[in-house]
Write a protein that holds these residues in place. Sequence first.
Motif, short mmCIF file in Angstrom:
data_model
loop_
_atom_site.label_atom_id
_atom_site.label_comp_id
_atom_site.label_asym_id
_atom_site.label_seq_id
_atom_site.Cartn_x
_atom_site.Cartn_y
_atom_site.Cartn_z
N THR A 268 0.85 -1.19 0.00
CA THR A 268 0.00 0.00 0.00
C THR A 268 0.89 1.24 0.00
N TYR A 269 0.79 2.07 -1.06
CA TYR A 269 1.56 3.31 -1.16
C TYR A 269 0.83 4.41 -0.40
N ALA A 270 1.56 5.13 0.48
CA ALA A 270 0.93 6.17 1.31
C ALA A 270 1.14 7.55 0.70
N ASP A 271 2.38 8.02 0.70
CA ASP A 271 2.66 9.36 0.19
C ASP A 271 4.16 9.49 -0.08
N MET A 272 4.53 10.65 -0.63
CA MET A 272 5.93 10.94 -0.90
C MET A 272 6.52 11.68 0.30
N ARG A 273 7.74 11.27 0.71
CA ARG A 273 8.47 11.93 1.80
C ARG A 273 9.79 12.46 1.23
N TYR A 274 10.20 13.66 1.70
CA TYR A 274 11.44 14.21 1.17
C TYR A 274 12.12 15.10 2.18
N CYS A 275 13.41 15.36 1.91
CA CYS A 275 14.17 16.39 2.64
C CYS A 275 15.14 17.01 1.65
N ASN A 276 15.41 18.27 1.80
CA ASN A 276 16.37 19.00 0.97
C ASN A 276 17.57 19.37 1.83
N SER A 277 18.70 19.58 1.16
CA SER A 277 19.96 19.88 1.86
C SER A 277 20.24 18.81 2.91
N CYS A 278 20.19 17.57 2.49
CA CYS A 278 20.39 16.45 3.40
C CYS A 278 21.20 15.37 2.70
N ASN A 279 21.71 14.42 3.47
CA ASN A 279 22.48 13.33 2.87
C ASN A 279 21.68 12.03 2.91
N GLN A 280 22.35 10.95 2.49
CA GLN A 280 21.64 9.68 2.37
C GLN A 280 21.25 9.08 3.71
N ASN A 281 21.77 9.58 4.79
CA ASN A 281 21.45 9.04 6.12
C ASN A 281 20.32 9.80 6.81
#
Length: 708
Positions: A268-281
């Motif tokens: 079940t797909y919920a939503d898109m999550r994101y962050c800017n100016s961040c790294n892979q961790n």
Amino acid sequence: MYTIRHICVTSLPKLYEKIISIHSIMNKNLRCLFTALAFFWGLSVAQAQFQYNQPITVTNNENSLVLGWQVPIYINTAAEISANKMKTDGSDIRFSKDCQGTQPLYFFIDSGMNSTKTKIWVRIDTLTPLVDLVIYMRYGNSSASAASSYATFNGPYSSTDSVKPPNTNTVSDCQRSAKFSPKRDIIVSSFGKLTPDGTTRWVTLFDYSTQAKLEQIQVAGSSAQYSYTLLPKHIWLEANKDYIIALHNASGHQYYYGAAAQASPYITYADMRYCNSCNQNTFPTTVLTNNMYGVPDFHYYTVDTNNITNEPTYVLGGSGSGGNAEIELGANPHICSGNTQAILKYNGTKGNPMAYDIMWSSAAQTVGFTDVTGGTLMPNDVTINVPPSASTGIYKGTFTIINACGPGKSYPIEINVNQPINIDNGGNPTDTTVCPRDPSGFTVGALGPDLIYQWQVNNGAGWTNLTSGADYANVNSAKLLVLNSKNSFNGNQYRCMVSSSCASSISSNPAKLIVNVDPIVSTSPSDVLAKPNDNVKFKITHSGTAKYQWQVAHPGGQYANVNDGPIYNGVKTTTLSVKRVSSAQNGYQFRCLLYNAGNCIAPGDTSAAAILYVEPPQSVSSISANDVVVIYPNPATGNELFIKHNTSVKEAVTYTIIDKVGKVVAENKLDRSGTTKVNISGLAAGMYLIEISDVQSKPLNKTKFTKL
């Protein structure tokens, strides 16, 4: 969604590892081919060098066929490794439906090796309803390579369903992610990506509730196509638990985005999550609904449910210490003293046995019985040598069946010398119910030396020996055949006299033959004369036991079944009731069909037809100017009948009396006075038709009367 199964393995020979390492530039179906080749290559390596076979009995607890089921099996690999029987990484483990490894089964090593409870999933292709299946774990081959395979499960599936959003963008140092939850437990095998620029990316899986990083790898691959990299170790994701899969974009990296697309069938797909100016961790926290960015992906597999209530179970162990050979032995042999051979019959085998061992008890060895090692199994029976010194007694031994994998099941056997004939409770013939003219039979199960059989019958006049002929066959064998179960055989008793040259004869218990005798009509229904609104009945009698069906036919029509309802009652009994008859039913015919009560296909019998006459009684006073004739008394109880005809009808000249089968029984001229006396003393009781005719014998009027 893939249409071809993608098989992945946790460890492959170096050649195949190199093939898989370039998977991002290969067609998925071609990758499937190479990994499948790797799996079966691993299965076929040095089959003869596997030193150990562990039987495992899997039971289907459902009353239905189960296909493609993954059974979790727990093995104490620590014990086998410490005994130097198994490789520490488990690469020599195989599973097969036979102990020689010619029928391999997919399997997957789930939990760690060198444990007292190493969890291994085995895919069973077919489980017969409520039947045990013995499979084998084979190991102890130092040259074998790993064959643990994701093909054990159902899949692979793409978490994004391999969709491709239409738009591209460039944002440096950001995470583009998707929040999702599995609908059932799934096993993740590899991480993937879809990017416009073909750059290598970090893909990270987070636990949503704890924000813990569950796995993180770099995925390389070409632009504008899905690329995947196998995980160092598989990951199980729990049903109905939230996770985030993230794709990191470094400086200048491009990504796809667009409206939220279809997710795969078990996610079940919920939503898109994101962050800017961040790294892979960095755990992404900002939400964007109804959109898909990135695109990160992963391959996963599922365990089949098959909508089963009672899942298959297993126990470690099976038939023998490695061989799965079984045999269905017959009765223990009985012989007379002096016979030097006893024949041990068998009815069937399992596991392709080819040999046997016999170990005799010390008492049997004392009189000269010798053990047999590696005797060749011949079709249908085993010949056992009996020492001439074997006197009256029972000599016991153990019979072990052997196939190419080693010893299988063992069975106790006995050689009976000069023992009394015995018919136990299960060996006596039993009562049999049959249809007339069908074949039937009786069986006796007797134990004893050199048995002789003679079947007998008692039809009420005492027991007599049977001989083979038109009615009976096999009268001198254990199974009597009754060729033709006649009606007259109903109630016959049968028994078998069993004798021997070295034992006293005995008789079996008698058994009865029950024949569902054909029913025969004894008395057909009688004609009925009734007035309108009368209730009338038709009745039959018969011999034998029957089922019934009444039928009706209107004058000149075909017979049809009648059913219970407002008009008829008792349509499946000996007596049919007809309620409130009307003149419209005048001339209706009724009959009854008889069927054998035992659901037998037999001719049965049919009654003669009875006629229903419905006619209002008339008197002299009822005649009018329009009437041609009146009959009285009707019904007639004496020897005279009067015909009163209308004298104004000058054409009325003669009368004719006709019985119900159309025969003329009387005729004469009408008295010109208008009243004619008719002598009916010679007529039998029944229904008659009187026809009035003119001088040219043309009928003018017809009416009925009944003589009682």
